[in-house]
Design a protein around this motif. Structure first.
Motif, PDB file in Angstrom:
ATOM      1  N   ASN A   1       3.313  85.892  53.806  1.00 17.37           N
ATOM      2  CA  ASN A   1       4.725  85.500  53.722  1.00 17.37           C
ATOM      3  C   ASN A   1       4.978  84.560  52.549  1.00 17.37           C
ATOM      4  OD1 ASN A   1       5.494  87.036  55.917  1.00 17.37           O
ATOM      5  ND2 ASN A   1       5.223  85.364  57.370  1.00 17.37           N
ATOM      6  N   TYR A   2       3.972  83.791  52.155  1.00 19.63           N
ATOM      7  CA  TYR A   2       4.113  82.844  51.050  1.00 19.63           C
ATOM      8  C   TYR A   2       3.498  83.351  49.744  1.00 19.63           C
ATOM      9  CZ  TYR A   2       5.489  79.585  54.668  1.00 19.63           C
ATOM     10  OH  TYR A   2       6.147  78.974  55.704  1.00 19.63           O
TER      11      TYR A   2
ATOM     12  N   ALA B   1       3.289  74.887  48.101  1.00 20.28           N
ATOM     13  CA  ALA B   1       2.302  73.988  47.514  1.00 20.28           C
ATOM     14  C   ALA B   1       1.261  73.567  48.553  1.00 20.28           C
ATOM     15  CB  ALA B   1       2.992  72.765  46.935  1.00 20.28           C
ATOM     16  N   VAL B   2       1.693  73.400  49.792  1.00 18.59           N
ATOM     17  CA  VAL B   2       0.776  73.004  50.865  1.00 18.59           C
ATOM     18  C   VAL B   2      -0.265  74.102  51.100  1.00 18.59           C
ATOM     19  CG1 VAL B   2       0.618  72.435  53.315  1.00 18.59           C
ATOM     20  CG2 VAL B   2       2.539  71.567  51.960  1.00 18.59           C
TER      21      VAL B   2
ATOM     22  N   GLU C   1      -4.344  74.055  50.533  1.00 21.54           N
ATOM     23  CA  GLU C   1      -5.228  74.441  51.636  1.00 21.54           C
ATOM     24  C   GLU C   1      -6.197  75.544  51.210  1.00 21.54           C
ATOM     25  OE1 GLU C   1      -6.496  73.951  55.564  1.00 21.54           O
ATOM     26  OE2 GLU C   1      -4.827  72.882  54.649  1.00 21.54           O
ATOM     27  N   LEU C   2      -5.692  76.559  50.521  1.00 20.98           N
ATOM     28  CA  LEU C   2      -6.540  77.668  50.082  1.00 20.98           C
ATOM     29  C   LEU C   2      -7.498  77.264  48.966  1.00 20.98           C
ATOM     30  CD1 LEU C   2      -4.059  80.686  50.110  1.00 20.98           C
ATOM     31  CD2 LEU C   2      -5.851  80.169  51.766  1.00 20.98           C
ATOM     32  N   SER C   3      -7.140  76.237  48.199  1.00 19.83           N
ATOM     33  CA  SER C   3      -8.002  75.824  47.091  1.00 19.83           C
ATOM     34  C   SER C   3      -9.348  75.308  47.583  1.00 19.83           C
ATOM     35  CB  SER C   3      -7.313  74.773  46.225  1.00 19.83           C
ATOM     36  OG  SER C   3      -7.181  73.557  46.934  1.00 19.83           O
ATOM     37  N   TYR C   4      -9.397  74.822  48.820  1.00 23.80           N
ATOM     38  CA  TYR C   4     -10.660  74.342  49.386  1.00 23.80           C
ATOM     39  C   TYR C   4     -11.606  75.488  49.739  1.00 23.80           C
ATOM     40  CZ  TYR C   4      -8.278  69.863  49.814  1.00 23.80           C
ATOM     41  OH  TYR C   4      -7.597  68.707  49.555  1.00 23.80           O
ATOM     42  N   GLY C   5     -11.069  76.684  49.915  1.00 25.46           N
ATOM     43  CA  GLY C   5     -11.891  77.815  50.328  1.00 25.46           C
ATOM     44  C   GLY C   5     -11.988  78.926  49.300  1.00 25.46           C
ATOM     45  N   LYS C   6     -11.935  78.600  48.019  1.00 14.30           N
ATOM     46  CA  LYS C   6     -11.974  79.629  46.971  1.00 14.30           C
ATOM     47  C   LYS C   6     -13.237  80.469  47.033  1.00 14.30           C
ATOM     48  CE  LYS C   6      -9.031  77.521  43.478  1.00 14.30           C
ATOM     49  NZ  LYS C   6      -8.975  77.027  42.084  1.00 14.30           N
ATOM     50  N   GLU C   7     -14.384  79.826  47.232  1.00 14.94           N
ATOM     51  CA  GLU C   7     -15.650  80.564  47.294  1.00 14.94           C
ATOM     52  C   GLU C   7     -15.664  81.526  48.476  1.00 14.94           C
ATOM     53  OE1 GLU C   7     -18.090  80.644  45.043  1.00 14.94           O
ATOM     54  OE2 GLU C   7     -16.808  79.348  43.828  1.00 14.94           O
TER      55      GLU C   7
ATOM     56  N   ILE D   1     -14.595  90.213  41.987  1.00 15.31           N
ATOM     57  CA  ILE D   1     -13.985  88.912  41.718  1.00 15.31           C
ATOM     58  C   ILE D   1     -15.067  87.871  41.538  1.00 15.31           C
ATOM     59  CG2 ILE D   1     -12.488  87.118  42.644  1.00 15.31           C
ATOM     60  CD1 ILE D   1     -11.151  89.293  44.293  1.00 15.31           C
ATOM     61  N   LYS D   2     -14.919  87.048  40.502  1.00 11.76           N
ATOM     62  CA  LYS D   2     -15.841  85.936  40.278  1.00 11.76           C
ATOM     63  C   LYS D   2     -15.135  84.584  40.304  1.00 11.76           C
ATOM     64  CE  LYS D   2     -19.331  88.594  37.953  1.00 11.76           C
ATOM     65  NZ  LYS D   2     -20.151  88.826  36.789  1.00 11.76           N
ATOM     66  N   ALA D   3     -13.800  84.603  40.199  1.00 11.61           N
ATOM     67  CA  ALA D   3     -13.036  83.348  40.210  1.00 11.61           C
ATOM     68  C   ALA D   3     -11.655  83.606  40.815  1.00 11.61           C
ATOM     69  CB  ALA D   3     -12.887  82.800  38.799  1.00 11.61           C
ATOM     70  N   VAL D   4     -11.074  82.534  41.357  1.00  6.37           N
ATOM     71  CA  VAL D   4      -9.733  82.611  41.937  1.00  6.37           C
ATOM     72  C   VAL D   4      -8.881  81.514  41.320  1.00  6.37           C
ATOM     73  CG1 VAL D   4      -8.356  82.383  44.051  1.00  6.37           C
ATOM     74  CG2 VAL D   4     -10.558  83.543  44.127  1.00  6.37           C
ATOM     75  N   VAL D   5      -7.680  81.882  40.882  1.00  2.25           N
ATOM     76  CA  VAL D   5      -6.718  80.921  40.369  1.00  2.25           C
ATOM     77  C   VAL D   5      -5.494  80.987  41.258  1.00  2.25           C
ATOM     78  CG1 VAL D   5      -5.247  80.290  38.416  1.00  2.25           C
ATOM     79  CG2 VAL D   5      -7.555  81.161  38.011  1.00  2.25           C
ATOM     80  N   LEU D   6      -5.151  79.850  41.858  1.00  2.00           N
ATOM     81  CA  LEU D   6      -3.972  79.773  42.731  1.00  2.00           C
ATOM     82  C   LEU D   6      -2.866  79.063  41.966  1.00  2.00           C
ATOM     83  CD1 LEU D   6      -5.846  78.634  45.956  1.00  2.00           C
ATOM     84  CD2 LEU D   6      -5.069  80.933  45.418  1.00  2.00           C
ATOM     85  N   ARG D   7      -1.715  79.700  41.917  1.00  2.00           N
ATOM     86  CA  ARG D   7      -0.571  79.121  41.191  1.00  2.00           C
ATOM     87  C   ARG D   7       0.539  78.820  42.160  1.00  2.00           C
ATOM     88  NH1 ARG D   7       0.078  83.329  36.228  1.00  2.00           N
ATOM     89  NH2 ARG D   7      -2.077  83.477  35.720  1.00  2.00           N
TER      90      ARG D   7
END
Length: 98
Positions: A47-48, A66-67, A71-77, A92-98
């Motif tokens: 939804n977000y 942003a919240v 939250e997802l940035s802590y679980g990128k791996e 996938i080798k990396a994740v970028v959250l915008r």
């Protein structure tokens, strides 16, 4: 009666050959990653989610919260591992959250 020579191939092998010949693998990986994101993250995160894109082994996810992004940035791996397992290969080798 003449004996037939066997020149049979598996459909999967033929499709893989077509994909490699026509360089379609990156497009198929893009579609697979978007589907995997939707399946694994569920309705709460979807939804977000504004957009999901795969470029050069990096997953770019645009989020409207942003919240949730924090939250997802802590679980990128974990996200990388889950999506790669869902697809069945390391895309996938990396994740970028915008």
């Amino acid at each position: 009666m003449a004996k037939r020579t066997s020149n049979q191939s598996l459909v999967g092998d033929i499709l893989n050959q077509i994909i490699k010949t026509n360089k379609l693998e990156t497009g198929l990986n893009q579609v697979s990653v978007v589907d995997a994101w939707k399946n694994l993250m569920g309705n709460g995160v979807n939804n977000y989610t504004k957009s999901v894109a795969l470029r050069n082994e990096t997953l770019y996810v645009e989020l409207s919260s942003a919240v949730l992004r924090e939250e997802l940035s802590y679980g990128k791996e974990k996200i990388i591992k889950m999506i790669n397992e869902e697809i069945g290969k390391e895309v996938i080798k990396a994740v970028v959250l915008r």
